[in-house]
Design an enzyme around this catalytic site. Sequence first.
Site, PDB file in Angstrom:
ATOM      1  N   HIS A  62      91.046  25.957  27.296  1.00 44.30           N
ATOM      2  CA  HIS A  62      91.119  26.427  25.920  1.00 44.30           C
ATOM      3  C   HIS A  62      90.783  25.321  24.920  1.00 44.30           C
ATOM      4  CE1 HIS A  62      94.429  29.197  27.709  1.00 44.30           C
ATOM      5  NE2 HIS A  62      93.233  29.670  27.949  1.00 44.30           N
ATOM      6  N   LYS A  72      96.209  17.085  21.036  1.00 46.83           N
ATOM      7  CA  LYS A  72      97.425  17.547  21.698  1.00 46.83           C
ATOM      8  C   LYS A  72      98.144  16.390  22.377  1.00 46.83           C
ATOM      9  CE  LYS A  72      95.499  22.061  22.849  1.00 46.83           C
ATOM     10  NZ  LYS A  72      95.108  22.990  23.913  1.00 46.83           N
ATOM     11  N   TYR A 132     103.855  21.129  24.234  1.00 45.63           N
ATOM     12  CA  TYR A 132     102.852  20.279  23.599  1.00 45.63           C
ATOM     13  C   TYR A 132     102.911  20.354  22.090  1.00 45.63           C
ATOM     14  CZ  TYR A 132      99.978  24.595  23.542  1.00 45.63           C
ATOM     15  OH  TYR A 132      99.497  25.873  23.370  1.00 45.63           O
ATOM     16  N   ASP A 170      90.821  34.169  30.147  1.00 47.92           N
ATOM     17  CA  ASP A 170      90.289  33.014  30.870  1.00 47.92           C
ATOM     18  C   ASP A 170      89.183  33.417  31.839  1.00 47.92           C
ATOM     19  OD1 ASP A 170      91.949  31.412  29.416  1.00 47.92           O
ATOM     20  OD2 ASP A 170      93.457  31.234  30.979  1.00 47.92           O
TER      21      ASP A 170
END
Length: 183
Positions: A62, A72, A132, A170
């Site tokens: 992603h 991130k 995250y 996905d």
Amino acid sequence: MKYTPLALEGVWLIEPQRHGDSRGYFCETFRADSFEAATGIRPNFVQDNESVSRRGVVRGLHYQAGEASQAKLVRVTSGCIVDVAVDLRRSSPTFGRHICVELSADNGCQLYIPRGFAHGFAVLSESAQFQYKVDNYYNPAAERSLRFDDPTVGVEWPVAEPDMILSAKDLAGRAFADCDLFD
């Protein structure tokens, strides 16, 4: 904390120092001043996210396109995963390359992934809790997915493809050649 630059430009492995005794342990998981001193980066994290997944789940790869791109800082608080970052920055010397890093509650390691990367992970334990921080708010209109099995990228996932648990999103990810790239 120990900060180690990895093979992809701008990606860092962070190993917090755990102080333990008979009660358990304590550690700092993020400290802006030491992060900046070690990496030269001062992120402004604005959102924290968490997911829980079971063994065999593959999430990714992603990314947020354009101005919605996100740096991130990722970690696992329960279980074990293999984390993957793919460099989508055309001007980067590591453009198109990827890394795989094992993150677990046991090793306590974290990964800093700058803007301009696709990101994903595979769960190796019975379940994994993944947390995250990001430096830009989630924008549904900018959400993109690089196909997990794109042959140009060539990620060798630690889960056999027939055993992977993937979302419809996905499975419909874009080929590397069709991705929104970064300058």
